[in-house]
Design a protein around this motif. Structure first.
Motif, PDB file in Angstrom:
ATOM      1  N   TYR A  61       0.836  -1.201   0.000  1.00  0.00           N
ATOM      2  CA  TYR A  61       0.000   0.000   0.000  1.00  0.00           C
ATOM      3  C   TYR A  61       0.869   1.249   0.000  1.00  0.00           C
ATOM      4  N   TYR A  91      -3.046   0.717  -3.923  1.00  0.00           N
ATOM      5  CA  TYR A  91      -2.646  -0.513  -3.273  1.00  0.00           C
ATOM      6  C   TYR A  91      -2.496  -1.619  -4.303  1.00  0.00           C
ATOM      7  N   ALA A 138      -3.084  -5.663  -4.142  1.00  0.00           N
ATOM      8  CA  ALA A 138      -3.537  -6.792  -3.335  1.00  0.00           C
ATOM      9  C   ALA A 138      -2.623  -7.996  -3.497  1.00  0.00           C
ATOM     10  N   THR A 141       0.868  -6.169   4.010  1.00  0.00           N
ATOM     11  CA  THR A 141       0.182  -7.187   4.825  1.00  0.00           C
ATOM     12  C   THR A 141       0.404  -8.552   4.201  1.00  0.00           C
ATOM     13  N   GLY A 199      -3.967 -11.247   1.082  1.00  0.00           N
ATOM     14  CA  GLY A 199      -4.530 -10.360   0.079  1.00  0.00           C
ATOM     15  C   GLY A 199      -6.019 -10.135   0.269  1.00  0.00           C
ATOM     16  N   GLN A 200      -6.832 -10.973  -0.305  1.00  0.00           N
ATOM     17  CA  GLN A 200      -8.268 -10.747  -0.319  1.00  0.00           C
ATOM     18  C   GLN A 200      -8.935 -10.976   1.030  1.00  0.00           C
ATOM     19  N   GLY A 201      -9.864 -10.091   1.361  1.00  0.00           N
ATOM     20  CA  GLY A 201     -10.688 -10.259   2.548  1.00  0.00           C
ATOM     21  C   GLY A 201      -9.894 -10.387   3.815  1.00  0.00           C
ATOM     22  N   SER A 202      -8.796  -9.649   3.892  1.00  0.00           N
ATOM     23  CA  SER A 202      -7.873  -9.901   4.993  1.00  0.00           C
ATOM     24  C   SER A 202      -8.246  -9.127   6.243  1.00  0.00           C
ATOM     25  N   GLN A 203      -7.972  -9.730   7.372  1.00  0.00           N
ATOM     26  CA  GLN A 203      -8.020  -9.041   8.647  1.00  0.00           C
ATOM     27  C   GLN A 203      -6.637  -9.187   9.255  1.00  0.00           C
ATOM     28  N   GLU A 204      -5.695  -8.594   8.577  1.00  0.00           N
ATOM     29  CA  GLU A 204      -4.307  -8.715   8.967  1.00  0.00           C
ATOM     30  C   GLU A 204      -3.720  -7.339   9.213  1.00  0.00           C
ATOM     31  N   THR A 205      -2.760  -7.291  10.090  1.00  0.00           N
ATOM     32  CA  THR A 205      -2.096  -6.037  10.409  1.00  0.00           C
ATOM     33  C   THR A 205      -1.277  -5.537   9.241  1.00  0.00           C
ATOM     34  N   GLN A 206      -1.344  -4.240   9.009  1.00  0.00           N
ATOM     35  CA  GLN A 206      -0.458  -3.597   8.044  1.00  0.00           C
ATOM     36  C   GLN A 206       0.795  -3.120   8.768  1.00  0.00           C
ATOM     37  N   TYR A 207       1.945  -3.420   8.173  1.00  0.00           N
ATOM     38  CA  TYR A 207       3.228  -2.983   8.717  1.00  0.00           C
ATOM     39  C   TYR A 207       3.744  -1.832   7.868  1.00  0.00           C
ATOM     40  N   PHE A 208       4.168  -0.766   8.516  1.00  0.00           N
ATOM     41  CA  PHE A 208       4.523   0.465   7.825  1.00  0.00           C
ATOM     42  C   PHE A 208       6.027   0.679   7.763  1.00  0.00           C
ATOM     43  N   TYR A 247      -3.116   2.228  15.938  1.00  0.00           N
ATOM     44  CA  TYR A 247      -1.710   2.438  15.653  1.00  0.00           C
ATOM     45  C   TYR A 247      -1.165   3.561  16.539  1.00  0.00           C
ATOM     46  N   GLN A 279     -14.663  -5.455   1.722  1.00  0.00           N
ATOM     47  CA  GLN A 279     -14.880  -6.892   1.857  1.00  0.00           C
ATOM     48  C   GLN A 279     -13.915  -7.675   0.981  1.00  0.00           C
ATOM     49  N   GLY A 280     -13.200  -6.965   0.108  1.00  0.00           N
ATOM     50  CA  GLY A 280     -12.194  -7.607  -0.722  1.00  0.00           C
ATOM     51  C   GLY A 280     -10.824  -7.404  -0.110  1.00  0.00           C
TER      52      GLY A 280
END
Lengths: 115, 113
Positions: free
Chosen positions: A33, A48, A50, A94, A97-106, B36, B96-97
Motif C-alpha cells: 500500500y 494498493y 492486493a 500485509t 490479500g483478499q478479505g484480509s483481517q491482517e495487520t499492516q506494517y509500515f 496504531y 470486503q475484498g
C-alpha cells in the motif's frame, strides 16, 4: 528482517519535476500500500496492490502512478509534482490479500517537499 | 472522539494514570479495526486490533473496546509511561475484498511526569 524500507527519506522537488518513491518489504507479504499523511491528519490511501501483478486506486490516486515490480517492491511515481503533493508518504504491507483481517506494517516514510 | 479537521485532538495524563482514547468510525459494515501508535518522524506502529465479532480485546497494558451499536472504538492504556507519548490513530477496514484501511485523524497523547 528489515521489514518495510523506503527510499529516499527526504526529497525536495520543484513544481513539474518527476520522481519515484521506492518501497520494499522482506516479509514475503502479498499486499502492499501507499499512503500520504498531511500535517495533523490521518493517513489516506493512494494506491494498493492486493497481490503481485495487480494494482488498484485508493482514496486519493490523482497525480500518482504505481508499479508492483515484483512481490517485494512497490513504487510510487509522481509524473509532474505539484505543491499540493507536499506530504509524508508511507508504504505498508500485509501478509494476506483478499478479505484480509491482517495487520499492516509500515515503513519509516518519505518526506516530500514540492516548491 | 476523532473528527475531520486541522487541529489534532489532544489528551494529557499524569505518568502512571490510565488513559482512554476514543474514536468514532464511519461504516457499520467495517469488519476489522486497528489502533496504531505514531511517534514523531516515524511510521505508524501496530498496537492492537479487534474483529467485528468481538467487543473487547486485551494486550499488554492496552485494551480495545468496540461498540458496534454506536460505531465507537476506544483504546485504554493502563499505567501510562513517558514512552506512551505519541499520536494514536484508529483505522477501520471498509472493504470486503482486499484490505483498505480508513484512518481517523489521530489523538496526541502526552504523558506528564
Amino acid at each position: 528482517n528489515a521489514g518495510v524500507t523506503q527510499t529516499p527519506k527526504f526529497q525536495v522537488l520543484k513544481t513539474g519535476q518527476s520522481m519515484t518513491l521506492q518501497c520494499a518489504q522482506d516479509m514475503n507479504h502479498n499486499s502492499m500500500y501507499w499512503y500520504r499523511q498531511d500535517p495533523g491528519m490521518g493517513l489516506r490511501l493512494i494506491y494498493y496492490s492486493a497481490s503481485e501483478g495487480t494494482t488498484d486506486k485508493g482514496e486519493v490516486p490523482n497525480g500518482y502512478n504505481v508499479s508492483r515490480l515484483n512481490k517485494r517492491e512497490f513504487s510510487l511515481r509522481l509524473e509532474s509534482a505539484a505543491p499540493s503533493q507536499t506530504s509524508v508518504y508511507f508504504c505498508a504491507s500485509t501478509r494476506v490479500g483478499q478479505g484480509s483481517q491482517e495487520t499492516q506494517y509500515f515503513g519509516p516514510g518519505t518526506r516530500l517537499l514540492v516548491l | 472522539g476523532e473528527s475531520v479537521g486541522l487541529h489534532l485532538p489532544t489528551l494529557s495524563v499524569q505518568e502512571g494514570d490510565n488513559s482512554i482514547i476514543n474514536c468514532a468510525y464511519s461504516n457499520s459494515a467495517s469488519d476489522y479495526f486497528i489502533w496504531y501508535k505514531q511517534e514523531s518522524g516515524k511510521g505508524p506502529q501496530f498496537i492492537i486490533d479487534i474483529r467485528s465479532n468481538m467487543d473487547k480485546r486485551q494486550g499488554q497494558r492496552v485494551t480495545v473496546l468496540l461498540n458496534k451499536t454506536v460505531k465507537h472504538l476506544s483504546l485504554q492504556i493502563a499505567a501510562t509511561q513517558p514512552g506512551d507519548s505519541a499520536v494514536y490513530f484508529c483505522a477501520e477496514n471498509m472493504s470486503q475484498g482486499a484490505q483498505k484501511l480508513v484512518f481517523g485523524q489521530g489523538t496526541r497523547l502526552t504523558i506528564n511526569p
